[in-house]
Design a protein around this motif. Structure first.
Motif, PDB file in Angstrom:
ATOM      1  N   SER A 178       9.435 -12.355   4.869  1.00  0.00           N
ATOM      2  CA  SER A 178       9.718 -13.551   6.466  1.00  0.00           C
ATOM      3  C   SER A 178       8.903 -14.042   6.863  1.00  0.00           C
ATOM      4  N   PRO A 179       8.853 -14.796   7.194  1.00  0.00           N
ATOM      5  CA  PRO A 179       7.491 -14.854   8.657  1.00  0.00           C
ATOM      6  C   PRO A 179       7.391 -14.096   9.618  1.00  0.00           C
ATOM      7  N   GLY A 180       6.212 -13.192   9.868  1.00  0.00           N
ATOM      8  CA  GLY A 180       6.435 -11.992  10.735  1.00  0.00           C
ATOM      9  C   GLY A 180       5.978 -11.007   9.905  1.00  0.00           C
ATOM     10  N   THR A 181       6.412 -10.883   8.990  1.00  0.00           N
ATOM     11  CA  THR A 181       6.894  -9.178   8.375  1.00  0.00           C
ATOM     12  C   THR A 181       5.105  -8.806   8.023  1.00  0.00           C
ATOM     13  N   ARG A 182       4.551  -7.986   8.326  1.00  0.00           N
ATOM     14  CA  ARG A 182       3.595  -6.966   8.544  1.00  0.00           C
ATOM     15  C   ARG A 182       3.714  -6.238   7.085  1.00  0.00           C
ATOM     16  N   LEU A 183       2.449  -6.561   6.172  1.00  0.00           N
ATOM     17  CA  LEU A 183       2.156  -5.804   5.172  1.00  0.00           C
ATOM     18  C   LEU A 183       0.989  -4.895   5.068  1.00  0.00           C
ATOM     19  N   GLU A 184       1.365  -3.524   4.629  1.00  0.00           N
ATOM     20  CA  GLU A 184      -0.714  -3.083   3.948  1.00  0.00           C
ATOM     21  C   GLU A 184      -0.493  -3.657   3.119  1.00  0.00           C
ATOM     22  N   LEU A 185      -1.424  -4.059   2.333  1.00  0.00           N
ATOM     23  CA  LEU A 185      -1.305  -4.330   0.828  1.00  0.00           C
ATOM     24  C   LEU A 185      -2.755  -3.627  -0.121  1.00  0.00           C
ATOM     25  N   SER A 186      -2.817  -3.537  -1.138  1.00  0.00           N
ATOM     26  CA  SER A 186      -3.373  -3.292  -2.151  1.00  0.00           C
ATOM     27  C   SER A 186      -4.070  -4.572  -3.110  1.00  0.00           C
ATOM     28  N   MET A 187      -5.538  -4.932  -3.206  1.00  0.00           N
ATOM     29  CA  MET A 187      -5.469  -6.008  -4.221  1.00  0.00           C
ATOM     30  C   MET A 187      -6.078  -5.125  -5.178  1.00  0.00           C
ATOM     31  N   VAL A 188      -5.988  -5.281  -6.330  1.00  0.00           N
ATOM     32  CA  VAL A 188      -6.580  -5.214  -7.494  1.00  0.00           C
ATOM     33  C   VAL A 188      -7.019  -5.836  -8.613  1.00  0.00           C
ATOM     34  N   GLU A 195       0.676  -1.209  -0.010  1.00  0.00           N
ATOM     35  CA  GLU A 195       0.269   0.254   0.989  1.00  0.00           C
ATOM     36  C   GLU A 195       0.675   1.198   0.281  1.00  0.00           C
ATOM     37  N   GLY A 196       2.129   1.307   1.237  1.00  0.00           N
ATOM     38  CA  GLY A 196       2.395   2.558   1.463  1.00  0.00           C
ATOM     39  C   GLY A 196       3.246   2.241  -0.380  1.00  0.00           C
ATOM     40  N   SER A 197       4.390   2.255  -0.544  1.00  0.00           N
ATOM     41  CA  SER A 197       5.067   1.972  -1.614  1.00  0.00           C
ATOM     42  C   SER A 197       4.703   1.454  -3.404  1.00  0.00           C
ATOM     43  N   LYS A 198       2.818   1.401  -2.914  1.00  0.00           N
ATOM     44  CA  LYS A 198       2.739   1.031  -4.723  1.00  0.00           C
ATOM     45  C   LYS A 198       3.346  -0.048  -5.231  1.00  0.00           C
ATOM     46  N   GLU A 199       4.431  -1.011  -4.525  1.00  0.00           N
ATOM     47  CA  GLU A 199       5.245  -1.762  -4.953  1.00  0.00           C
ATOM     48  C   GLU A 199       4.862  -2.715  -5.552  1.00  0.00           C
ATOM     49  N   TYR A 200       4.336  -3.054  -6.697  1.00  0.00           N
ATOM     50  CA  TYR A 200       4.247  -5.452  -7.078  1.00  0.00           C
ATOM     51  C   TYR A 200       4.832  -6.021  -6.520  1.00  0.00           C
ATOM     52  N   LEU A 201       3.644  -7.031  -5.065  1.00  0.00           N
ATOM     53  CA  LEU A 201       4.506  -7.818  -4.940  1.00  0.00           C
ATOM     54  C   LEU A 201       4.129  -9.329  -5.211  1.00  0.00           C
ATOM     55  N   GLY A 202       2.997  -8.936  -6.344  1.00  0.00           N
ATOM     56  CA  GLY A 202       2.397 -10.491  -7.064  1.00  0.00           C
ATOM     57  C   GLY A 202       1.207 -10.592  -7.454  1.00  0.00           C
ATOM     58  N   LEU A 203       0.592 -12.070  -7.349  1.00  0.00           N
ATOM     59  CA  LEU A 203      -0.688 -12.342  -7.306  1.00  0.00           C
ATOM     60  C   LEU A 203      -1.610 -12.844  -6.520  1.00  0.00           C
ATOM     61  N   LEU A 204      -2.769 -12.819  -6.706  1.00  0.00           N
ATOM     62  CA  LEU A 204      -3.570 -13.604  -5.442  1.00  0.00           C
ATOM     63  C   LEU A 204      -3.580 -14.636  -6.034  1.00  0.00           C
ATOM     64  N   VAL A 205      -3.130 -15.781  -5.360  1.00  0.00           N
ATOM     65  CA  VAL A 205      -3.232 -17.470  -5.471  1.00  0.00           C
ATOM     66  C   VAL A 205      -4.734 -17.625  -5.184  1.00  0.00           C
ATOM     67  N   ASP A 206      -5.480 -17.702  -3.746  1.00  0.00           N
ATOM     68  CA  ASP A 206      -6.311 -18.025  -3.225  1.00  0.00           C
ATOM     69  C   ASP A 206      -6.799 -16.973  -2.394  1.00  0.00           C
ATOM     70  N   CYS A 207      -7.796 -17.481  -1.425  1.00  0.00           N
ATOM     71  CA  CYS A 207      -8.071 -16.812  -0.422  1.00  0.00           C
ATOM     72  C   CYS A 207      -9.205 -17.112   0.403  1.00  0.00           C
ATOM     73  N   SER A 208      -9.339 -16.787   1.577  1.00  0.00           N
ATOM     74  CA  SER A 208     -10.397 -17.266   2.869  1.00  0.00           C
ATOM     75  C   SER A 208     -10.818 -15.510   3.347  1.00  0.00           C
ATOM     76  N   GLU A 209     -11.718 -16.223   4.006  1.00  0.00           N
ATOM     77  CA  GLU A 209     -12.123 -14.978   4.848  1.00  0.00           C
ATOM     78  C   GLU A 209     -10.901 -14.434   5.766  1.00  0.00           C
ATOM     79  N   GLN A 210      -9.682 -15.124   5.686  1.00  0.00           N
ATOM     80  CA  GLN A 210      -8.603 -14.674   7.417  1.00  0.00           C
ATOM     81  C   GLN A 210      -7.732 -15.134   6.461  1.00  0.00           C
ATOM     82  N   GLY A 211      -7.725 -15.855   5.860  1.00  0.00           N
ATOM     83  CA  GLY A 211      -6.182 -15.449   5.265  1.00  0.00           C
ATOM     84  C   GLY A 211      -5.502 -15.351   3.154  1.00  0.00           C
ATOM     85  N   ILE A 212      -5.356 -14.871   2.765  1.00  0.00           N
ATOM     86  CA  ILE A 212      -4.765 -15.294   1.588  1.00  0.00           C
ATOM     87  C   ILE A 212      -2.657 -15.778   0.982  1.00  0.00           C
TER      88      ILE A 212
END
Length: 119
Positions: free
Chosen positions: A57-67, A31-48
């Motif tokens: 790295s596990p534990g990394t916190r991200l603010e994401l935008s999905m388009v 969200e902040g940098s607008k850097e492209y991370l990749g593609l969404l493969v699958d999702c649920s109400e609580q995970g992606i």
């Protein structure tokens, strides 16, 4: 555009909710940098799961935008959430599968996920 399929490939994963496998392309950005991370493969109400070109790295916190650009809708949809990386596995020499727990999904992201569930 998706099928409701519990993840049975990895019996060590204890998912409470089924994941929906996407049949359309959903781009994921930091969200902040607008850097492209990749593609969404699958999702649920609580995970992606995201396919990424870099290791997260596990534990990394991200603010994401999905388009996404859904069929029969004029324009694109953008949903946001906070995600915490839970695992990251190398899939190919240049591609990683990254599983995240999500929180604070925007109303639009919830709408997007619901549309994937029903197709």
């Amino acid at each position: 555009m998706s099928s409701q399929t519990p993840d049975t490939a990895n019996p060590s994963e204890q998912r409470m909710l089924p994941r929906w496998i996407l049949k359309s392309s959903v781009s994921v950005f930091e969200e902040g940098s607008k850097e492209y991370l990749g593609l969404l493969v699958d999702c649920s109400e609580q995970g992606i799961m995201i396919s990424t070109y870099g290791e997260l790295s596990p534990g990394t916190r991200l603010e994401l935008s999905m388009v996404d650009i859904p069929p029969n809708i004029n324009g694109r949809r953008t949903g946001t959430c906070v995600a915490e990386v839970v695992w990251c596995d190398k899939l190919t020499p240049s591609l990683y599968g990254t599983g995240c727990r999500i929180s604070s999904p925007s109303d639009m992201l919830q709408t997007m996920f619901k549309s994937y569930e029903h197709h």
